[in-house]
Design an enzyme around this catalytic site. Structure first.
Site, PDB file in Angstrom:
ATOM      1  CE  LYS A 170      43.325  46.832  38.963  1.00 47.27           C
ATOM      2  NZ  LYS A 170      43.004  45.694  38.101  1.00 47.27           N
ATOM      3  CD  GLU A 182      34.789  48.814  37.577  1.00 50.07           C
ATOM      4  OE1 GLU A 182      35.929  48.994  38.026  1.00 50.07           O
ATOM      5  OE2 GLU A 182      34.096  47.826  37.894  1.00 50.07           O
TER       6      GLU A 182
HETATM    7  C1  G6Q Z   1      34.469  44.744  37.594  1.00 46.98           C
HETATM    8  C2  G6Q Z   1      35.892  44.913  37.596  1.00 46.98           C
HETATM    9  C3  G6Q Z   1      36.562  44.839  38.950  1.00 46.98           C
HETATM   10  C4  G6Q Z   1      36.937  43.420  39.372  1.00 46.98           C
HETATM   11  C5  G6Q Z   1      37.930  43.519  40.537  1.00 46.98           C
HETATM   12  C6  G6Q Z   1      38.315  42.175  41.056  1.00 46.98           C
HETATM   13  O1  G6Q Z   1      33.775  44.740  36.623  1.00 46.98           O
HETATM   14  O2  G6Q Z   1      36.446  44.097  36.661  1.00 46.98           O
HETATM   15  O3  G6Q Z   1      35.816  45.432  39.984  1.00 46.98           O
HETATM   16  O4  G6Q Z   1      35.804  42.697  39.711  1.00 46.98           O
HETATM   17  O5  G6Q Z   1      39.049  44.233  40.137  1.00 46.98           O
HETATM   18  O6  G6Q Z   1      38.928  41.425  40.060  1.00 46.98           O
HETATM   19  P1  G6Q Z   1      39.230  39.894  40.262  1.00 46.98           P
HETATM   20  O7  G6Q Z   1      37.932  39.182  40.400  1.00 46.98           O
HETATM   21  O8  G6Q Z   1      39.981  39.468  39.043  1.00 46.98           O
HETATM   22  O9  G6Q Z   1      40.042  39.769  41.517  1.00 46.98           O
END
Ligand code: G6Q
Length: 547
Positions: free
Chosen positions: A509, A358
């Site tokens: 998404k 990522e």
């Molecule tokens: C990681 C990303 C992603 C994130 C998830 C959960 O670096 O940003 O994996 O952690 O999408 O997001 P939330 O913590 O906002 O629910």
């Protein structure tokens, strides 16, 4: 040296490396070791208690010199300083990148937007410690007065993978009288299995979401609330005893019905995949206790300091990052295998997949132009020795070059007869076999029939790093994670990309949000997707009608 905005393939060191690669591409590790009997000791480095043997890499002293020059010309020094200073190096989101502040000692000062963030970090840690102690001791009671025996973390991506990995990695140190489970997938099976056999009266949910708007997490959180209240007589007051939140978004937490005094805060300068040492680690802290959690933070910090202050040619994360670039961009190796010889690290490769892919799965440079070389390799792996009996065949004798990181510990946490010696013999043997292989002459000398010889030859010259540490402790885990975080940073700096955004997850998404009502509507929806997607939606709807 001034940082550069040149594209990487315009850098002097890059071009020198390309020429150098042509000279050494066929050079065999057998020859490199034969020519230098000290190589196995010389190409090693120890820092903060982690020992890295990088001698079994297809490099010479000249390669290393050029790779370090590449780091210099790419402005790695300035980028490291900028990160630690709190500059907004995540340019596409205009954010500082300060996971290093999460493990800074109490007296340190790291300023973001004019404010020293270290005291806030420690205030949250203290609040987490107090809460963890109350849950662990039984002082925190559920709605019916029973103590909490089960903790379920609800989160996804960065709000799940770190907690899951850390729980598994540090299970040895965990409170065994308690059950820890993790729900991430919006697939209802994940939730159903996580609560299977548990009593709502004894179950605490930690809703972990930086934004508190993530579809999967909020869907699971609502289901959790129904499950919990359903088992506790439906009184909304029960939520306060069975739900806490970890988030940056107080207003959404409140809307959900969680008392914000039961909210553990973190900040926009903590990226999801860099957050296991923030309040996102609350489940870890409850499992292993505050002292162990702080020891883990100390391990992170030791590696941070090593990364920040050590010259690049002795800097573990820098060396590992540069080697990753060397194979990715010059040898065209598309993947890296991470192979822990430690059962507790079984989720470590999955955790690293997010951290590495990522972060560095980007095709556009910081200035918005398309990158001129391949970026982030695919990271994957499984614990040894299991992998040896499945995919190692391809690493040994396949047509692709797969650099490997072996990870092992001198001491096991579960001494049982000869197990540990056998385990360690295997990790050393694998690295040896990959590097040196077995020649046709050696195979023939074993009276192998001629037709079978080619099948039994191991070409060797397959590179690996071996990382050794004394024992898997919370502190060691912190060091290991920080090692990879900073290796990723090094790679991203060379490629001149933003390792801290993740725009690539957005499109899917948005499309899912559009499709959800098309699956749920009573009326037949007008479908305006491509013919494949339209057809898949119709197929699903038709099946639903038969239920
Ligand atoms: C990681 C990303 C992603 C994130 C998830 C959960 O670096 O940003 O994996 O952690 O999408 O997001 P939330 O913590 O906002 O629910």
């Amino acid at each position: 040296m001034e940082p550069t905005t040149k594209s990487v393939n315009e850098l002097r060191a890059w071009n020198a490396l390309a020429a150098h690669y042509q000279n050494i591409r066929e050079l065999h590790l057998r020859k490199l070791f034969a020519d230098d009997p000290t190589r196995g000791q010389r190409l090693t480095v120890e820092a903060a208690g982690l020992f890295l043997d990088y001698s079994k890499n297809r490099i010479t002293d000249e390669t290393l010199k050029l790779l370090v020059q590449l780091a210099d010309e790419s402005g790695l020094r300035e980028r490291i300083d900028a990160m630690f200073r709190g500059d907004k190096i995540n340019v596409t989101e205009n954010r500082a990148v300060l996971h290093v502040a999460l493990r800074a000692p109490k007296g340190a000062s790291i300023v973001v937007d004019g404010q020293n963030v270290v005291p806030e970090v420690h205030a949250v840690l203290d609040k987490m410690a107090d809460f963890s102690n109350r849950v662990r001791s039984g002082a925190w009671k559920g709605y019916t007065g029973k103590r909490i025996r089960n903790v379920i973390n609800v989160g996804i991506g960065g709000s799940d993978l770190g907690p899951v990995m850390a729980y598994e990695a540090l299970k040895h140190y965990s409170e065994r009288a308690m059950t820890f489970r993790f729900v991430s997938n919006v697939d209802g099976t994940d939730f159903a299995e996580a609560v299977y056999g548990l009593e709502p009266a004894e179950t605490l949910f930690i809703i972990s979401s930086k934004t508190f708007t993530t579809l999967e997490t909020m869907t699971n959180a609502r289901t959790a609330r129904e499950w919990s209240l359903g088992g506790l007589g439906g009184d909304e007051k029960a939520v306060a005893k069975h739900f806490v939140a970890v988030s940056t978004n107080a207003s959404e937490v409140e809307k959900f019905g969680i008392d914000t005094s039961n909210m553990f805060e973190f900040w926009d300068w903590v990226g999801g995949r860099y957050s296991m040492d923030s309040a996102i680690g609350l489940s870890t802290m409850i499992a292993i206790g505050p002292d162990n959690f702080r020891a883990m933070l100390d391990g992170f910090h030791q590696m941070d300091e090593h990364f920040r202050t050590t010259p690049f040619d002795r800097n573990l994360p820098v060396l590992m990052g540069l080697l990753a670039v060397w194979y990715n961009d010059f040898f065209g190796a598309a993947t890296v295998a991470v192979l822990p010889y430690e059962q507790y690290l079984k989720r470590f490769p999955a955790y690293l997949q997010q951290l590495t892919m990522e972060s560095n799965g980007k095709h556009v440079a910081l200035e918005g132009n398309k990158v001129s070389c391949d970026t982030g390799p695919v990271y994957w792996g499984e614990p040894g020795t299991n992998g040896q009996h499945s995919f190692y065949q391809l690493i040994h004798q396949g047509t692709r070059l797969i650099p490997c990181d072996f990870i092992a510990f001198y001491q096991t946490l579960n001494p049982l007869g000869r197990h540990h010696d056998i385990l360690l013999a295997n990790v050393f043997a694998q690295a040896e076999a990959l590097a040196f292989g077995k020649t046709a002459e050696q195979v023939k000398a074993e009276s192998t029939p001629g037709w079978l010889v080619p099948h039994r030859v191991f070409e060797g010259n397959r590179p690996s790093n071996t990382i050794l540490a004394e024992r898997l402790t919370p502190e060691t885990l912190g060091k290991l994670v920080a090692l990879y975080e900073h290796s990723v940073f090094t790679q991203g700096t060379i490629w001149n990309i933003d390792s801290f955004d993740q725009w690539g997850v957005e499109l899917g998404k948005q499309l899912a949000q559009r499709i959800i009502p098309e699956l749920e509507s009573k009326e037949k929806p007008a479908l305006n997707h491509d013919s494949s997607t339209n057809n898949l939606i119709r197929q699903y709807r038709q099946f639903k009608e038969t239920l």
